[in-house]
Design a protein around this motif. Sequence first.
Motif, PDB file in Angstrom:
ATOM      1  N   ALA A 180      -3.036   2.966   3.002  1.00 56.40           N
ATOM      2  CA  ALA A 180      -3.225   4.239   3.701  1.00 56.40           C
ATOM      3  C   ALA A 180      -3.657   4.016   5.153  1.00 56.40           C
ATOM      4  O   ALA A 180      -3.204   4.712   6.062  1.00 56.40           O
ATOM      5  CB  ALA A 180      -4.260   5.087   2.971  1.00 56.40           C
ATOM      6  N   THR A 194      -1.569   4.915   8.754  1.00 53.61           N
ATOM      7  CA  THR A 194      -2.168   5.899   9.657  1.00 53.61           C
ATOM      8  C   THR A 194      -2.198   5.413  11.095  1.00 53.61           C
ATOM      9  O   THR A 194      -1.692   6.082  12.005  1.00 53.61           O
ATOM     10  CB  THR A 194      -3.595   6.243   9.186  1.00 53.61           C
ATOM     11  N   LEU A 241      -7.942   8.614   2.761  1.00 55.09           N
ATOM     12  CA  LEU A 241      -7.728   7.219   3.131  1.00 55.09           C
ATOM     13  C   LEU A 241      -8.430   6.264   2.169  1.00 55.09           C
ATOM     14  O   LEU A 241      -8.303   5.058   2.295  1.00 55.09           O
ATOM     15  CB  LEU A 241      -8.247   6.952   4.554  1.00 55.09           C
TER      16      LEU A 241
END
Length: 353
Positions: free
Chosen positions: A59, A63, A47
């Motif tokens: 990222a 997520t 991440l």
Amino acid sequence: MIRRFALREPAAYAATGRIHLVSSFLASLLAGHSAPLDPGDASGMNLMDIATAQWSPEALEATAAGLRAKLPTIVPASTVVGTLAPYWQVRHGCGPAKVVVWSGDNPCSAIGTGLIREGRVAVSLGTSDTIFGLMDAPRVDAAGDGHVFGAPTGAWMGLTCFRNGSLARERVRDDYRMDWPAFSAALAATPPGNGGALMLPWFEPEITPTVARPGVHRLGLDSSDAAANVRAVVEAQMMALARHSAWMGVAVDVVHATGGAAVNPAILQVMADVMNAEVREFAVANSAALGAALRAVHADRLGSNRPAGWDEVIAGFAEPAGVAARPVPANVRVYADMRPRYAAFEVERAARA
């Protein structure tokens, strides 16, 4: 796992105030408040933006919603995050020690094995074989086999892992009813290059390259020839280490060898010849613990306005015990010719597996 948690248990995710890794959680317990992460462990979450050593907005957004507010901040590995909390001082009689941001085992092992500049790599010959080293630039593996971490020095660290390390060596030893002295003698008695014979020792499903169906593959190798099979397994492992670490773009001149099989001079000689680099023995039993301690020294010196360079910090601690093997030019040439054949054999059999 974070995305899975957010999708499957949205109410629990929404009620979660902080998401920690083990390293930052334990540092939080010691400091008595939520501790940050260092780039070494943060990069392992996939991440973090490797180039900036900060969370990647793209990222995080891909997520889970609101994830940034739940994650610790990312700080340099030399950061002092606080003082040992009163709980530990009062209840257990500890002193007011500084708490340094924690990290993962691999970034700490880099320091614990003396990898403080590009050009040196460490090879751990354990249950799995691992090769790792520092990079001045955050290069990545287009094939997806290697991993990139932030390094405690502020640079980056590349790492490639192979599942069939000691597992494979032990299987060959046992299949031919040898002990380790006999295994070493067989390796030393066979010629470099093994007459062109090759083995892919995938006794278990392999990580690098990705092989889901295990199997031992031989090319020009008689399975009844015990000594040739001993050399074949070692040569295959060393060529795999060299082949799958090339993505780091590092001109290796020194290899620091650690792990159980690093006590075997014959194995280390093959390593030196395949990688065309000097191999130095490393006596450290737990390089991660040593590296963590040396990171603490570095951070303490920096925080006390007595900064010390990494050469000074590791001096007398994370240094090889001596030279175990030097490349033999004739053997280097043999393996230089052999490596393309090995690569082609590996690619062909991995595609079938």
